[in-house]
Design an enzyme around this catalytic site. Sequence first.
Site, PDB file in Angstrom:
ATOM      1  N   HIS A  20       0.837  -1.206   0.000  1.00 50.75           N
ATOM      2  CA  HIS A  20       0.000   0.000   0.000  1.00 50.75           C
ATOM      3  C   HIS A  20       0.874   1.259   0.000  1.00 50.75           C
ATOM      4  O   HIS A  20       0.607   2.221  -0.717  1.00 50.75           O
ATOM      5  CB  HIS A  20      -0.879   0.049   1.269  1.00 50.75           C
ATOM      6  CG  HIS A  20      -1.883  -1.059   1.393  1.00 50.75           C
ATOM      7  ND1 HIS A  20      -1.979  -1.842   2.517  1.00 50.75           N
ATOM      8  CD2 HIS A  20      -2.846  -1.494   0.554  1.00 50.75           C
ATOM      9  CE1 HIS A  20      -2.963  -2.719   2.362  1.00 50.75           C
ATOM     10  NE2 HIS A  20      -3.505  -2.526   1.185  1.00 50.75           N
ATOM     11  N   LYS A  44     -15.838  -7.695   5.468  1.00 51.40           N
ATOM     12  CA  LYS A  44     -14.796  -8.631   5.902  1.00 51.40           C
ATOM     13  C   LYS A  44     -14.654  -8.678   7.424  1.00 51.40           C
ATOM     14  O   LYS A  44     -14.861  -7.681   8.101  1.00 51.40           O
ATOM     15  CB  LYS A  44     -13.458  -8.207   5.303  1.00 51.40           C
ATOM     16  CG  LYS A  44     -13.432  -8.239   3.801  1.00 51.40           C
ATOM     17  CD  LYS A  44     -12.096  -7.689   3.319  1.00 51.40           C
ATOM     18  CE  LYS A  44     -12.075  -7.567   1.808  1.00 51.40           C
ATOM     19  NZ  LYS A  44     -10.884  -6.854   1.341  1.00 51.40           N
ATOM     20  N   ARG A  93      -2.368  -6.308  -8.593  1.00 53.66           N
ATOM     21  CA  ARG A  93      -1.276  -7.254  -8.393  1.00 53.66           C
ATOM     22  C   ARG A  93      -1.309  -8.360  -9.438  1.00 53.66           C
ATOM     23  O   ARG A  93      -0.342  -8.643 -10.090  1.00 53.66           O
ATOM     24  CB  ARG A  93      -1.339  -7.881  -6.996  1.00 53.66           C
ATOM     25  CG  ARG A  93      -0.837  -6.989  -5.912  1.00 53.66           C
ATOM     26  CD  ARG A  93      -1.409  -7.360  -4.580  1.00 53.66           C
ATOM     27  NE  ARG A  93      -2.849  -7.178  -4.584  1.00 53.66           N
ATOM     28  CZ  ARG A  93      -3.616  -7.256  -3.528  1.00 53.66           C
ATOM     29  NH1 ARG A  93      -3.101  -7.558  -2.368  1.00 53.66           N
ATOM     30  NH2 ARG A  93      -4.907  -7.058  -3.623  1.00 53.66           N
ATOM     31  N   SER A 131      -2.730  -7.815   2.647  1.00 52.31           N
ATOM     32  CA  SER A 131      -2.962  -7.749   4.094  1.00 52.31           C
ATOM     33  C   SER A 131      -3.353  -9.129   4.625  1.00 52.31           C
ATOM     34  O   SER A 131      -2.927  -9.525   5.711  1.00 52.31           O
ATOM     35  CB  SER A 131      -4.088  -6.760   4.413  1.00 52.31           C
ATOM     36  OG  SER A 131      -3.735  -5.469   3.997  1.00 52.31           O
TER      37      SER A 131
HETATM   38  P1  ADP Z   1      -9.698  -3.850  -0.574  1.00 48.61           P
HETATM   39  O1  ADP Z   1     -10.390  -4.627   0.480  1.00 48.61           O
HETATM   40  O2  ADP Z   1     -10.461  -2.658  -1.054  1.00 48.61           O
HETATM   41  O3  ADP Z   1      -9.112  -4.668  -1.708  1.00 48.61           O
HETATM   42  P2  ADP Z   1      -7.017  -3.549   0.468  1.00 48.61           P
HETATM   43  O4  ADP Z   1      -6.669  -2.817   1.699  1.00 48.61           O
HETATM   44  O5  ADP Z   1      -6.773  -5.012   0.448  1.00 48.61           O
HETATM   45  O6  ADP Z   1      -8.511  -3.172   0.222  1.00 48.61           O
HETATM   46  O7  ADP Z   1      -6.283  -2.891  -0.773  1.00 48.61           O
HETATM   47  C1  ADP Z   1      -6.479  -1.552  -1.118  1.00 48.61           C
HETATM   48  C2  ADP Z   1      -5.912  -1.315  -2.499  1.00 48.61           C
HETATM   49  O8  ADP Z   1      -4.508  -1.533  -2.474  1.00 48.61           O
HETATM   50  C3  ADP Z   1      -6.454  -2.242  -3.585  1.00 48.61           C
HETATM   51  O9  ADP Z   1      -6.569  -1.532  -4.788  1.00 48.61           O
HETATM   52  C4  ADP Z   1      -5.390  -3.299  -3.692  1.00 48.61           C
HETATM   53  O10 ADP Z   1      -5.368  -3.893  -4.981  1.00 48.61           O
HETATM   54  C5  ADP Z   1      -4.147  -2.464  -3.455  1.00 48.61           C
HETATM   55  N1  ADP Z   1      -3.033  -3.263  -2.962  1.00 48.61           N
HETATM   56  C6  ADP Z   1      -2.985  -4.040  -1.860  1.00 48.61           C
HETATM   57  N2  ADP Z   1      -1.783  -4.645  -1.727  1.00 48.61           N
HETATM   58  C7  ADP Z   1      -1.046  -4.240  -2.803  1.00 48.61           C
HETATM   59  C8  ADP Z   1       0.273  -4.537  -3.269  1.00 48.61           C
HETATM   60  N3  ADP Z   1       1.060  -5.403  -2.636  1.00 48.61           N
HETATM   61  N4  ADP Z   1       0.682  -3.933  -4.408  1.00 48.61           N
HETATM   62  C9  ADP Z   1      -0.146  -3.100  -5.086  1.00 48.61           C
HETATM   63  N5  ADP Z   1      -1.412  -2.792  -4.709  1.00 48.61           N
HETATM   64  C10 ADP Z   1      -1.849  -3.357  -3.593  1.00 48.61           C
END
Ligand code: ADP
Length: 169
Positions: A20, A44, A93, A131
Site C-alpha cells: 500500500h 470482511k 497485483r 494484508s
Molecule cells: P480492498 O479490500 O479494497 O481490496 P485492500 O486494503 O486489500 O482493500 O487494498 C487496497 C488497495 O490496495 C487495492 O486496490 C489493492 O489492490 C491495493 N493493494 C494491496 N496490496 C497491494 C500490493 N502489494 N501492491 C499493489 N497494490 C496493492
Amino acid sequence: MPLNRIAVYPGSFDPVTYGHLDIIQRSLRIFDQVIVAVARNSQKNSLFTIEERVALIRSVLQDEPRVSVDTFTGLLIDYVAARKAHVVIRGLRAISDFEYEFQIAQMNSSIGHNIETLFMMTSVQYGYLSSSIVREVCALGADVDSFVPPAVKTAMLAKYGIQSPRSTT
Ligand code: ADP
C-alpha cells in the site's frame, strides 16, 4: 491558478503494508494530495478496528503532509465527489485483481460523477503481498519485517498475543 490534484486511495488496509505504501508514494508523484480512505462498510472480518487502522496509517505516514487519512461509509463515488476529487487509485497485483477491479470501476463510472479510476501496477517486490497473507503468516508465527512497517508489526504481534516471532532470515 495551479490545479490541486487530489486522489482518493480507498481500501480496507487491515493492516497497511509496504505494498500500500508503495502505491501511496508513487501516487504522490502524480497528485498533489492523496486521501487514504478506509472503508467502514466492509463485510470482511477484520483484525483491526477502523480506528486502529486509521491510527496505524497515520503513524507510518506522519512525515508526509500531502497524505491525509479518513474513513468513509456508503458509495465510494459519493465520498470522492464530496471530497472534491475526481480520481480513485487502485493497485493491481494479479489477473485475479483485474476481474473484480474492472467490474467495480465500470460500475462506478456508470453511476456517474465523472470519476476516473487509475490503476497502478504493483512494484515487482510486492506482487505477492496482501494484508490477508500478512495476517495469516503473522498469526502462524513468521516474522513480518519485510511486509509491514515496525509499528504495524508491533500492533499485529499484540493482537495475536505473540512475543517473539520466528525469524525468516
Ligand atoms: P480492498 O479490500 O479494497 O481490496 P485492500 O486494503 O486489500 O482493500 O487494498 C487496497 C488497495 O490496495 C487495492 O486496490 C489493492 O489492490 C491495493 N493493494 C494491496 N496490496 C497491494 C500490493 N502489494 N501492491 C499493489 N497494490 C496493492
